[in-house]
Design a protein around this motif. Sequence first.
Motif, PDB file in Angstrom:
ATOM      1  N   ARG A   1      -5.979   1.617  -7.344  1.00 39.30           N
ATOM      2  CA  ARG A   1      -5.989   2.800  -6.494  1.00 39.30           C
ATOM      3  C   ARG A   1      -7.390   3.051  -5.976  1.00 39.30           C
ATOM      4  O   ARG A   1      -8.384   2.676  -6.607  1.00 39.30           O
ATOM      5  CB  ARG A   1      -5.462   4.023  -7.252  1.00 39.30           C
ATOM      6  CG  ARG A   1      -6.353   4.518  -8.371  1.00 39.30           C
ATOM      7  CD  ARG A   1      -5.637   5.579  -9.211  1.00 39.30           C
ATOM      8  NE  ARG A   1      -5.333   6.777  -8.428  1.00 39.30           N
ATOM      9  CZ  ARG A   1      -4.477   7.717  -8.830  1.00 39.30           C
ATOM     10  NH1 ARG A   1      -3.828   7.564  -9.990  1.00 39.30           N
ATOM     11  NH2 ARG A   1      -4.255   8.787  -8.089  1.00 39.30           N
TER      12      ARG A   1
ATOM     13  N   SER B   1      -0.537  11.919   1.170  1.00 35.71           N
ATOM     14  CA  SER B   1      -1.093  13.039   1.904  1.00 35.71           C
ATOM     15  C   SER B   1      -1.677  14.040   0.915  1.00 35.71           C
ATOM     16  O   SER B   1      -1.412  13.982  -0.277  1.00 35.71           O
ATOM     17  CB  SER B   1      -0.005  13.710   2.735  1.00 35.71           C
ATOM     18  OG  SER B   1       0.974  14.274   1.872  1.00 35.71           O
TER      19      SER B   1
ATOM     20  N   TYR C   1      -2.321   0.646  -4.508  1.00 38.47           N
ATOM     21  CA  TYR C   1      -1.956  -0.691  -4.058  1.00 38.47           C
ATOM     22  C   TYR C   1      -1.168  -1.431  -5.138  1.00 38.47           C
ATOM     23  O   TYR C   1      -1.293  -1.149  -6.326  1.00 38.47           O
ATOM     24  CB  TYR C   1      -3.217  -1.506  -3.736  1.00 38.47           C
ATOM     25  CG  TYR C   1      -4.136  -0.858  -2.739  1.00 38.47           C
ATOM     26  CD1 TYR C   1      -5.246  -0.130  -3.153  1.00 38.47           C
ATOM     27  CD2 TYR C   1      -3.897  -0.981  -1.369  1.00 38.47           C
ATOM     28  CE1 TYR C   1      -6.092   0.470  -2.237  1.00 38.47           C
ATOM     29  CE2 TYR C   1      -4.741  -0.384  -0.442  1.00 38.47           C
ATOM     30  CZ  TYR C   1      -5.842   0.337  -0.884  1.00 38.47           C
ATOM     31  OH  TYR C   1      -6.663   0.922   0.035  1.00 38.47           O
TER      32      TYR C   1
ATOM     33  N   SER D   1       0.846  -1.190   0.000  1.00 34.46           N
ATOM     34  CA  SER D   1       0.000   0.000   0.000  1.00 34.46           C
ATOM     35  C   SER D   1       0.881   1.238   0.000  1.00 34.46           C
ATOM     36  O   SER D   1       2.002   1.214   0.515  1.00 34.46           O
ATOM     37  CB  SER D   1      -0.901   0.024   1.239  1.00 34.46           C
ATOM     38  OG  SER D   1      -1.748  -1.102   1.284  1.00 34.46           O
ATOM     39  N   CYS D   2       0.350   2.285  -0.563  1.00 29.88           N
ATOM     40  CA  CYS D   2       1.051   3.571  -0.555  1.00 29.88           C
ATOM     41  C   CYS D   2       0.013   4.641  -0.264  1.00 29.88           C
ATOM     42  O   CYS D   2      -0.875   4.899  -1.089  1.00 29.88           O
ATOM     43  CB  CYS D   2       1.736   3.815  -1.881  1.00 29.88           C
ATOM     44  SG  CYS D   2       2.520   5.439  -2.020  1.00 29.88           S
ATOM     45  N   ALA D   3       0.122   5.242   0.913  1.00 28.19           N
ATOM     46  CA  ALA D   3      -0.806   6.288   1.318  1.00 28.19           C
ATOM     47  C   ALA D   3      -0.217   7.651   0.982  1.00 28.19           C
ATOM     48  O   ALA D   3       0.957   7.916   1.251  1.00 28.19           O
ATOM     49  CB  ALA D   3      -1.064   6.177   2.809  1.00 28.19           C
TER      50      ALA D   3
ATOM     51  N   LYS E   1      -9.525   7.022  -0.576  1.00 28.78           N
ATOM     52  CA  LYS E   1      -8.618   6.731   0.534  1.00 28.78           C
ATOM     53  C   LYS E   1      -7.201   7.251   0.291  1.00 28.78           C
ATOM     54  O   LYS E   1      -6.306   7.010   1.095  1.00 28.78           O
ATOM     55  CB  LYS E   1      -8.570   5.226   0.791  1.00 28.78           C
ATOM     56  CG  LYS E   1      -9.882   4.633   1.252  1.00 28.78           C
ATOM     57  CD  LYS E   1      -9.739   3.151   1.563  1.00 28.78           C
ATOM     58  CE  LYS E   1     -11.050   2.577   2.075  1.00 28.78           C
ATOM     59  NZ  LYS E   1     -10.935   1.127   2.388  1.00 28.78           N
ATOM     60  N   ASN E   2      -7.005   7.937  -0.840  1.00 28.37           N
ATOM     61  CA  ASN E   2      -5.670   8.464  -1.171  1.00 28.37           C
ATOM     62  C   ASN E   2      -4.610   7.363  -1.128  1.00 28.37           C
ATOM     63  O   ASN E   2      -3.495   7.572  -0.619  1.00 28.37           O
ATOM     64  CB  ASN E   2      -5.264   9.590  -0.224  1.00 28.37           C
ATOM     65  CG  ASN E   2      -5.941  10.904  -0.549  1.00 28.37           C
ATOM     66  OD1 ASN E   2      -6.844  10.957  -1.389  1.00 28.37           O
ATOM     67  ND2 ASN E   2      -5.531  11.969   0.122  1.00 28.37           N
ATOM     68  N   THR E   3      -4.935   6.218  -1.681  1.00 28.72           N
ATOM     69  CA  THR E   3      -4.046   5.062  -1.571  1.00 28.72           C
ATOM     70  C   THR E   3      -3.940   4.330  -2.903  1.00 28.72           C
ATOM     71  O   THR E   3      -4.940   4.161  -3.611  1.00 28.72           O
ATOM     72  CB  THR E   3      -4.543   4.092  -0.486  1.00 28.72           C
ATOM     73  OG1 THR E   3      -4.633   4.787   0.758  1.00 28.72           O
ATOM     74  CG2 THR E   3      -3.579   2.926  -0.312  1.00 28.72           C
TER      75      THR E   3
END
Length: 123
Positions: A71, A24, A79, A20-22, A75-77
């Motif tokens: 994506r 900001s 995968y 996962s990559c969150a 969730k601004n994420t």
Amino acid sequence: VQLQASGGGLVQAGDSLRLSCAASGRTFSSYIMGWFRQAPGKEREFVASISRSGGTTNCADSVRGRFTISRDNAKNTVYLQMNSLKSEDTAVYYCAAESNGWVTPRVSDYDYWGQGTLVTVSS
């Protein structure tokens, strides 16, 4: 945008793992997102990328059919689902964001990078 990758670990060949990559900020959906990896002693290489809406994806030949990028803009994420892992997939995996709208495999096209997460696949 700041990126935080997670989900790496030690697995056996044939196992699955999801990275996962969150991100900001409130403009996540305006970025092309990509995953790259770098094995010891090797250059950073492209793994997969995804368009702003998620409707277009691209991946390297070496992972096609095994890895899937997706994506969730709510969730601004982003995968990276990795299946049928091989020892040659061992690397530090990085997520990256590209602001010009190109679904590109080139490292130099990406403007922002996460810190990387280590994936180790034992054979």
